[in-house]
Design an enzyme around this catalytic site. Structure first.
Site, PDB file in Angstrom:
ATOM      1  N   ASN A 157      -6.597  36.454  12.694  1.00 56.11           N
ATOM      2  CA  ASN A 157      -5.424  35.659  12.314  1.00 56.11           C
ATOM      3  C   ASN A 157      -5.855  34.256  11.894  1.00 56.11           C
ATOM      4  O   ASN A 157      -6.670  33.624  12.563  1.00 56.11           O
ATOM      5  CB  ASN A 157      -4.439  35.564  13.479  1.00 56.11           C
TER       6      ASN A 157
ATOM      7  N   ASP B  87      -1.979  32.025  23.093  1.00 53.33           N
ATOM      8  CA  ASP B  87      -1.434  31.233  21.982  1.00 53.33           C
ATOM      9  C   ASP B  87       0.080  31.097  22.163  1.00 53.33           C
ATOM     10  O   ASP B  87       0.837  31.005  21.187  1.00 53.33           O
ATOM     11  CB  ASP B  87      -1.760  31.889  20.641  1.00 53.33           C
TER      12      ASP B  87
ATOM     13  N   ALA C  71       4.017  32.691  14.540  1.00 49.17           N
ATOM     14  CA  ALA C  71       3.977  31.314  15.044  1.00 49.17           C
ATOM     15  C   ALA C  71       3.644  31.332  16.521  1.00 49.17           C
ATOM     16  O   ALA C  71       4.513  31.163  17.381  1.00 49.17           O
ATOM     17  CB  ALA C  71       5.308  30.626  14.788  1.00 49.17           C
ATOM     18  N   GLY C  72       2.371  31.542  16.820  1.00 47.52           N
ATOM     19  CA  GLY C  72       2.001  31.697  18.214  1.00 47.52           C
ATOM     20  C   GLY C  72       2.580  32.982  18.766  1.00 47.52           C
ATOM     21  O   GLY C  72       2.907  33.920  18.031  1.00 47.52           O
TER      22      GLY C  72
END
Length: 394
Positions: free
Chosen positions: A221, A276, A310-311
């Site tokens: 990613n 994350d 997004a995380g």
């Protein structure tokens, strides 16, 4: 309880293997030896019955949870993260920043340092992870490219000073101007360099590794993928023997097949499970912010308005359960991917990350379903689930 006692359990996840029906000494906040019997009958014993005792988990890449984010720049948000990850077995973490302005990062690292000085209410801060701002646009993910720039050792020195020396890890794109020299200088300061949000080619990544880079941020990613004529960042990560890779095992960021390919190439001991996690962790679906970006969370999956991940909202212990179900690894190996390996990746495995003599006595008490029942930091119980599911006595 006195700070010299023995922990008794059905199963122990020790650094060198699994042991059953024994005892581990805990003295002055450190682990002692594992023994099968105790000769001194007057010693205090914490008996957790039929439970598993495992080392505390270490999340080296986490932005937030429970509605709070590191970039909120408040002590309350840092403490909320510390408190809530503890409930799920995390005893050590690196508060992780996002790409932002020089001044904002100054403020954030200073706030983290103040919290650390005053004392965390839950999991302990073992350093700061600066995720950016030295990235490139092509694989920006949920990082704000308006702040992207070339690496500056003067900027980093200021952040080091403002953080009281807490900077432990920094991620960058190695194709940025001056990056290779920057990596060499940073690693000489004892800070670990990770490669991420990068479109670098294979050769540039190898040069970065030769200059000291040793970690790849959330593998697959935010990076150039593998191609048979240009192996890219992924090729460099999978082929380099002495580097660590982060994996987000939430079932969205990385396919189980890719996880197994990574294990076959790297070996389980070079893989660090991370979350994350952003502020929507442990929260209902809805609209949130990650840094300056609006994020929509649906079915626990966080995405920006443009559709980029997004995380995550992952709990580290769930990542361990997932990788155990996806692979042929033992549960001990999977657990160490969330405890010992992260500690190794940033040079702290002599202090934390496993149950071994003279390491800090961070441990998690689990039932057979891997539910967290107790969590201890340096031998002191910091969290205890109200309803116990193991036969245990104090």
């Amino acid at each position: 309880m006195k700070m010299h006692y023995y922990l008794k359990a059905k199963t122990f996840f020790l650094e060198d293997g699994i042991k059953n029906n024994g005892f581990v000494e805990i003295k002055d906040g450190l682990f002692g030896n594992y023994v099968e019997k105790i000769e001194n009958k007057s010693i205090d014993i914490l008996d957790v019955g039929d439970c598993i005792v495992a080392p505390g988990l270490f999340d080296t890449h986490i932005h937030g949870i429970s509605g709070s984010d590191v970039m909120d720049n408040t002590p309350e948000s840092i403490q909320t993260i510390s408190k809530n990850i503890l409930k799920y077995g995390v005893t050590r973490f690196l508060p992780t920043t996002l790409t932002s302005s020089f001044d904002k990062l100054n403020q954030v690292v200073s706030t983290i340092y103040e919290v650390h000085k005053q004392g965390e209410i839950g999991a302990k801060i073992e350093g700061i992870f600066l995720e950016g701002p030295y990235f490139t646009k092509k694989h920006k993910g949920a990082q704000n490219s308006a702040y992207f720039k070339d690496p500056s050792i003067n900027e980093l020195n200021t952040w080091i000073e403002q953080s009281g020396g807490l900077i432990r890890k920094i991620a960058l794109a190695p194709e940025r101007k001056g990056a290779l020299q920057f990596i060499k200088e940073v690693t000489n300061k004892g800070i670990y360099v990770a490669l991420g949000h990068t479109d670098a080619d294979y050769e540039t990544c190898i040069q970065a590794i030769e200059n000291g880079a040793s970690i790849f941020v959330h593998l697959f990613n935010g990076m150039r993928g593998f191609h048979h004529r240009e192996p890219g960042v992924v090729g460099a990560a999978l082929s380099s023997e002495n580097t660590f890779v982060e994996l987000i095992c939430d079932g969205e960021h990385v396919h189980p097949v890719a996880v197994n390919i990574t294990i076959k190439n790297k070996g389980y001991d070079k893989i660090c499970l991370v979350t994350d996690c952003m502020r929507a962790g442990l929260m209902p679906d809805g609209h949130y912010f990650l840094g300056e970006f609006e994020v929509h969370v649906k079915n626990g999956i966080a995405k920006t308005t443009s559709g980029s991940l997004a995380g995550s909202t992952l709990k580290l212990i769930d990542g361990i359960k997932n990788i155990y179900n996806w692979t042929n690894l033992s549960l001990l190996q999977c657990w160490h991917m969330g405890s010992l390996n992260p500690a190794k990746s940033i040079g702290l495995d002599d202090k934390v990350g496993s149950i071994a003599p003279n390491k800090k006595a961070d441990f998690v008490v689990l039932n057979d379903q891997l539910e967290v029942l107790k969590v201890a930091i340096e031998g002191v119980i910091k969290y205890e689930k109200k309803f116990q599911k193991c036969n245990q006595t104090m």
